[in-house]
Design a protein around this motif. Structure first.
Motif, PDB file in Angstrom:
ATOM      1  N   SER A 109       1.030  -1.484  -0.436  1.00 30.41           N
ATOM      2  CA  SER A 109      -0.317  -0.354   0.197  1.00 30.41           C
ATOM      3  C   SER A 109       0.438   1.295  -0.405  1.00 30.41           C
ATOM      4  O   SER A 109       0.215   2.365  -0.326  1.00 30.41           O
ATOM      5  CB  SER A 109      -0.662  -0.011   1.491  1.00 30.41           C
ATOM      6  OG  SER A 109      -0.628   0.337   2.583  1.00 30.41           O
ATOM      7  N   ARG A 112       2.287   1.788  -3.649  1.00 29.68           N
ATOM      8  CA  ARG A 112       1.695   2.724  -4.048  1.00 29.68           C
ATOM      9  C   ARG A 112       2.020   4.103  -5.027  1.00 29.68           C
ATOM     10  O   ARG A 112       1.809   4.861  -5.404  1.00 29.68           O
ATOM     11  CB  ARG A 112       0.570   2.768  -4.095  1.00 29.68           C
ATOM     12  CG  ARG A 112      -0.038   1.181  -4.410  1.00 29.68           C
ATOM     13  CD  ARG A 112      -1.660   0.528  -5.056  1.00 29.68           C
ATOM     14  NE  ARG A 112      -1.960  -0.092  -3.185  1.00 29.68           N
ATOM     15  CZ  ARG A 112      -2.684  -0.772  -2.725  1.00 29.68           C
ATOM     16  NH1 ARG A 112      -2.236  -1.129  -3.415  1.00 29.68           N
ATOM     17  NH2 ARG A 112      -2.810  -1.297  -1.689  1.00 29.68           N
ATOM     18  N   ASN A 113       2.283   4.717  -3.238  1.00 29.28           N
ATOM     19  CA  ASN A 113       3.018   6.361  -3.448  1.00 29.28           C
ATOM     20  C   ASN A 113       4.127   6.875  -3.760  1.00 29.28           C
ATOM     21  O   ASN A 113       4.584   8.145  -3.931  1.00 29.28           O
ATOM     22  CB  ASN A 113       2.148   7.038  -2.255  1.00 29.28           C
ATOM     23  CG  ASN A 113       1.005   6.965  -1.537  1.00 29.28           C
ATOM     24  OD1 ASN A 113      -0.146   7.815  -3.003  1.00 29.28           O
ATOM     25  ND2 ASN A 113       0.821   6.442  -0.834  1.00 29.28           N
ATOM     26  N   GLU A 173       7.719  11.874  -1.553  1.00 29.24           N
ATOM     27  CA  GLU A 173       6.765  10.418  -1.214  1.00 29.24           C
ATOM     28  C   GLU A 173       7.080   9.872  -0.467  1.00 29.24           C
ATOM     29  O   GLU A 173       5.724   9.879   0.229  1.00 29.24           O
ATOM     30  CB  GLU A 173       8.094   9.773  -2.114  1.00 29.24           C
ATOM     31  CG  GLU A 173       7.612   9.683  -3.872  1.00 29.24           C
ATOM     32  CD  GLU A 173       7.943   8.372  -4.071  1.00 29.24           C
ATOM     33  OE1 GLU A 173       8.847   8.669  -5.708  1.00 29.24           O
ATOM     34  OE2 GLU A 173       8.976   7.617  -3.738  1.00 29.24           O
ATOM     35  N   ARG A 175       6.343  12.248   2.826  1.00 30.41           N
ATOM     36  CA  ARG A 175       5.282  12.763   3.023  1.00 30.41           C
ATOM     37  C   ARG A 175       4.434  11.926   2.748  1.00 30.41           C
ATOM     38  O   ARG A 175       3.766  11.878   3.443  1.00 30.41           O
ATOM     39  CB  ARG A 175       5.969  14.174   2.579  1.00 30.41           C
ATOM     40  CG  ARG A 175       5.137  15.743   3.831  1.00 30.41           C
ATOM     41  CD  ARG A 175       4.908  16.542   3.151  1.00 30.41           C
ATOM     42  NE  ARG A 175       5.745  16.845   4.165  1.00 30.41           N
ATOM     43  CZ  ARG A 175       7.366  17.558   3.748  1.00 30.41           C
ATOM     44  NH1 ARG A 175       7.311  17.420   1.653  1.00 30.41           N
ATOM     45  NH2 ARG A 175       8.465  17.790   4.287  1.00 30.41           N
ATOM     46  N   MET A 176       3.599  11.562   1.466  1.00 24.00           N
ATOM     47  CA  MET A 176       2.270  11.500   0.631  1.00 24.00           C
ATOM     48  C   MET A 176       2.721  10.117   1.595  1.00 24.00           C
ATOM     49  O   MET A 176       1.299  10.006   2.284  1.00 24.00           O
ATOM     50  CB  MET A 176       2.877  11.504  -0.554  1.00 24.00           C
ATOM     51  CG  MET A 176       1.702  12.385  -1.423  1.00 24.00           C
ATOM     52  SD  MET A 176       1.258  11.706  -3.106  1.00 24.00           S
ATOM     53  CE  MET A 176       2.729  11.206  -3.768  1.00 24.00           C
ATOM     54  N   ALA A 177       2.837   9.142   1.561  1.00 22.55           N
ATOM     55  CA  ALA A 177       2.770   8.191   1.987  1.00 22.55           C
ATOM     56  C   ALA A 177       2.599   8.283   3.240  1.00 22.55           C
ATOM     57  O   ALA A 177       1.606   7.314   3.527  1.00 22.55           O
ATOM     58  CB  ALA A 177       4.144   7.487   1.460  1.00 22.55           C
ATOM     59  N   VAL A 179       0.943  11.044   5.217  1.00 21.92           N
ATOM     60  CA  VAL A 179       0.269  12.056   5.159  1.00 21.92           C
ATOM     61  C   VAL A 179      -1.373  10.898   4.919  1.00 21.92           C
ATOM     62  O   VAL A 179      -2.327  10.296   5.444  1.00 21.92           O
ATOM     63  CB  VAL A 179      -0.170  12.578   4.101  1.00 21.92           C
ATOM     64  CG1 VAL A 179      -1.743  13.423   4.090  1.00 21.92           C
ATOM     65  CG2 VAL A 179       0.996  13.648   4.859  1.00 21.92           C
ATOM     66  N   ARG A 180      -1.299  10.386   3.932  1.00 24.51           N
ATOM     67  CA  ARG A 180      -2.110   9.153   2.995  1.00 24.51           C
ATOM     68  C   ARG A 180      -2.793   8.221   3.308  1.00 24.51           C
ATOM     69  O   ARG A 180      -3.150   7.667   4.082  1.00 24.51           O
ATOM     70  CB  ARG A 180      -1.995   8.981   1.456  1.00 24.51           C
ATOM     71  CG  ARG A 180      -2.345  10.118   0.568  1.00 24.51           C
ATOM     72  CD  ARG A 180      -1.997   9.891  -0.846  1.00 24.51           C
ATOM     73  NE  ARG A 180      -2.289  10.935  -1.762  1.00 24.51           N
ATOM     74  CZ  ARG A 180      -1.671  10.724  -3.111  1.00 24.51           C
ATOM     75  NH1 ARG A 180      -1.035   9.353  -3.167  1.00 24.51           N
ATOM     76  NH2 ARG A 180      -1.659  11.394  -3.598  1.00 24.51           N
ATOM     77  N   GLY A 181      -1.514   7.505   4.336  1.00 22.88           N
ATOM     78  CA  GLY A 181      -1.427   6.185   5.205  1.00 22.88           C
ATOM     79  C   GLY A 181      -2.789   6.141   6.430  1.00 22.88           C
ATOM     80  O   GLY A 181      -1.885   5.841   6.967  1.00 22.88           O
ATOM     81  N   THR A 184      -5.283   4.490   7.761  1.00 23.55           N
ATOM     82  CA  THR A 184      -5.373   2.974   7.422  1.00 23.55           C
ATOM     83  C   THR A 184      -4.485   1.832   7.344  1.00 23.55           C
ATOM     84  O   THR A 184      -4.387   0.876   7.768  1.00 23.55           O
ATOM     85  CB  THR A 184      -4.793   2.979   5.709  1.00 23.55           C
ATOM     86  OG1 THR A 184      -3.700   3.743   5.427  1.00 23.55           O
ATOM     87  CG2 THR A 184      -5.458   4.280   4.923  1.00 23.55           C
ATOM     88  N   THR A 188       2.074   3.650   9.859  1.00 21.69           N
ATOM     89  CA  THR A 188       1.558   4.895   9.533  1.00 21.69           C
ATOM     90  C   THR A 188       0.529   6.360  10.596  1.00 21.69           C
ATOM     91  O   THR A 188       0.650   7.215  10.129  1.00 21.69           O
ATOM     92  CB  THR A 188       1.057   5.286   7.993  1.00 21.69           C
ATOM     93  OG1 THR A 188      -0.073   4.807   8.062  1.00 21.69           O
ATOM     94  CG2 THR A 188       1.909   4.861   7.281  1.00 21.69           C
TER      95      THR A 188
END
Ligand SMILES: [Zn+2]
Length: 230
Positions: A109, A112-113, A173, A175-177, A179-181, A184, A188
């Motif tokens: 998961s 993917r980011n 990347e 940071r994005m991973a 934040v998005r995770g 979930t 994270t």
């Protein structure tokens, strides 16, 4: 001051670790891109500590065991201290077992980011293994952020040694991973590891200042810090 000494040593040691990395890249059986990135992260971080441990610490560097991938949803989950490893998480098991491991779905998961995520997970868990080798006074109060800082130092060091390629966009990347995770996966989730921003800041500190930047400020690195006997 210490930085200058380290830079000089890097040039000498880079040749040896490059050979290890090159041997892997061309000699390994065909595997998918993520597995290769994970393996590169493992090799790069391990080579970094092999080459640079003695610049910071006494004793000798001993690598943790790399248990690697597990499937937390399966019936056959590895245990740490008798407890099965949690689904969608990653661990350093600090009992005598002394291993690092990560759930496959967590890696998929995050990947993917961007590929930087799996490098962060490997380097962060390795950071916990390093913490566990240090005397208590060298550990910071927030062990999770120190592990993120050590991850930044390890990966930046490996990049300078040439064993890992770390692109400019990789920090974004990461940071994005994170934040998005955020909500979930346990790895994270904000409560366990700090907020995404705190984590990215800690990672950046390690990148910028290296291992010394991850140690408590009051600790002098002049007297080469002692580590636990293993
Ligand atoms: Zn952690």
């Amino acid at each position: 001051m210490t930085h200058r000494a380290r830079t000089r040593m890097c040039a000498v040691l880079a040749t040896a670790v490059l050979a290890v990395s090159g041997g892997y890249a061309y000699g390994a059986p065909a595997r998918d891109a993520m597995d290769q990135d994970i393996e590169t992260a493992v090799q790069g971080v391990d080579a970094y500590w092999n080459a640079h441990w003695s610049e910071f610490f006494t004793e000798t560097y001993v690598a943790p065991t790399v248990l690697g991938e597990y499937d937390g949803a399966s019936a056959d989950v590895p245990t740490c201290d008798g407890e099965p490893l949690e689904d969608d998480n990653a661990f350093y098991c600090k009992t005598a077992e002394d291993y690092i491991a990560w759930d496959t779905d967590l890696m998929r998961s995050g990947y993917r980011n961007g590929d930087a995520f799996v490098y962060l997970v490997v380097a962060h868990e390795w950071g916990h293994a390093i913490q566990n080798r240090l005397e208590a006074e060298l550990r910071t109060i927030d062990g999770e952020l120190q592990a993120d800082c050590l991850a930044g130092a390890e990966l930046d060091g490996a990049a300078r040694d040439g064993t890992v390629v770390f692109d400019e966009g990789d920090v974004d990347e990461v940071r994005m991973a994170l934040v998005r995770g955020a909500d979930t996966t346990p790895w994270t989730k904000e409560g366990d590891h700090g907020s995404a921003e705190e984590r990215v800041d800690a990672f950046g500190l390690g990148q910028e200042l290296g291992v010394e930047g991850c140690l408590p400020e009051e600790v002098s690195t002049e007297g080469a810090a002692a580590v636990l006997d293993r």
